[in-house]
Design a protein around this motif. Sequence first.
Motif, PDB file in Angstrom:
ATOM      1  N   ALA A  37       0.519  -1.250  -0.289  1.00 29.17           N
ATOM      2  CA  ALA A  37       0.203  -0.286  -0.301  1.00 29.17           C
ATOM      3  C   ALA A  37       1.206   0.971   0.339  1.00 29.17           C
ATOM      4  N   LEU A  38       0.733   1.718  -1.645  1.00 33.04           N
ATOM      5  CA  LEU A  38       1.516   3.056  -0.964  1.00 33.04           C
ATOM      6  C   LEU A  38       0.908   4.439  -0.988  1.00 33.04           C
ATOM      7  N   PHE A  39       0.822   5.530   0.473  1.00 28.71           N
ATOM      8  CA  PHE A  39       0.463   6.883   0.529  1.00 28.71           C
ATOM      9  C   PHE A  39       1.117   7.760  -0.329  1.00 28.71           C
ATOM     10  N   SER A  58      -5.161  -8.107   8.005  1.00 30.95           N
ATOM     11  CA  SER A  58      -6.947  -8.695   7.548  1.00 30.95           C
ATOM     12  C   SER A  58      -7.116  -7.877   5.709  1.00 30.95           C
ATOM     13  N   TRP A  59      -6.240  -6.545   5.759  1.00 34.59           N
ATOM     14  CA  TRP A  59      -6.584  -5.813   4.606  1.00 34.59           C
ATOM     15  C   TRP A  59      -5.378  -7.153   3.573  1.00 34.59           C
ATOM     16  N   CYS A  70       3.699   1.694   2.815  1.00 34.14           N
ATOM     17  CA  CYS A  70       4.449   2.870   2.748  1.00 34.14           C
ATOM     18  C   CYS A  70       3.772   3.978   2.659  1.00 34.14           C
ATOM     19  N   PHE A  71       4.343   4.791   2.601  1.00 35.27           N
ATOM     20  CA  PHE A  71       4.869   6.659   2.506  1.00 35.27           C
ATOM     21  C   PHE A  71       5.791   7.263   2.107  1.00 35.27           C
ATOM     22  N   TYR A  90       0.854  -3.298  -6.100  1.00 35.40           N
ATOM     23  CA  TYR A  90       0.689  -2.076  -5.396  1.00 35.40           C
ATOM     24  C   TYR A  90      -1.238  -1.478  -5.165  1.00 35.40           C
ATOM     25  N   ILE A  91      -1.673  -1.196  -3.680  1.00 31.98           N
ATOM     26  CA  ILE A  91      -2.450  -0.399  -3.908  1.00 31.98           C
ATOM     27  C   ILE A  91      -2.336   0.816  -3.453  1.00 31.98           C
TER      28      ILE A  91
END
Length: 229
Positions: free
Chosen positions: A63-65, A89-90, A96-97, A135-136
């Motif tokens: 997950a990329l923010f 759960s995801w 990562c930010f 990636y999300i």
Amino acid sequence: MKLSTLFITLLLIGVSFSQPDVSNSYLGVGDTGVSYFPSYLNLQMHIRCYSNVTAANQNGPIALFDSGLPFFSTAWVPIIPSVLANMPSWNISKACFVDRYGYGWSNSSTYPITTQEYVVRLRGSLQVAGLTGKYILVGWSWGSIFIQTYSLTYPKEVVGILSIDGTDSKWGLIPSNQQNVITLSDAVKGYINMNNMGTLEPLARSGMVGSYFGWLPDDWSILDTLNVH
């Protein structure tokens, strides 16, 4: 140069801050984050990552923010604990930010960088850091422009996108938005000037400028009093 073009290039050059060592942590004692500083095409990018500590989902997507204007990776500090708690759960392996160029602990660019070039550089930086896979993409406000562009440029690498109060990629070209373009451009230029004069950091540390602009407080209790959202 059109106002919208000026606005976009200002944002992608960003504001260069003098920062303490980011390894001190975002979350205080017990912070498990790891900062990566990959260098790609002569610019260094800062990416702060938290791993899924369970045995599950080690090969899951990242997950990329990407934050909104004019904030950067520290804008996500209030939600990082919740992200960590929900990572199993995801089904994600890392969260990562990203600091865009000129923001946080990433290098400033000496020339304007378009959105398209930014996503190419982001992808290259992720590869240099070894943060590869699916990636999300999560984009807040202005950051949603970059996740839209990334997903269109590299669709096979993206398994999902989440836009939070997202900005349309053509927002700056809409005539009725031109006054907002001018106002926001002036605000960004004002922060740049304040930083160059050395007056921005004291305001940030006193709480008059939120910690999500990048200065982590010496006293973590101040986060409870700041309007962080």
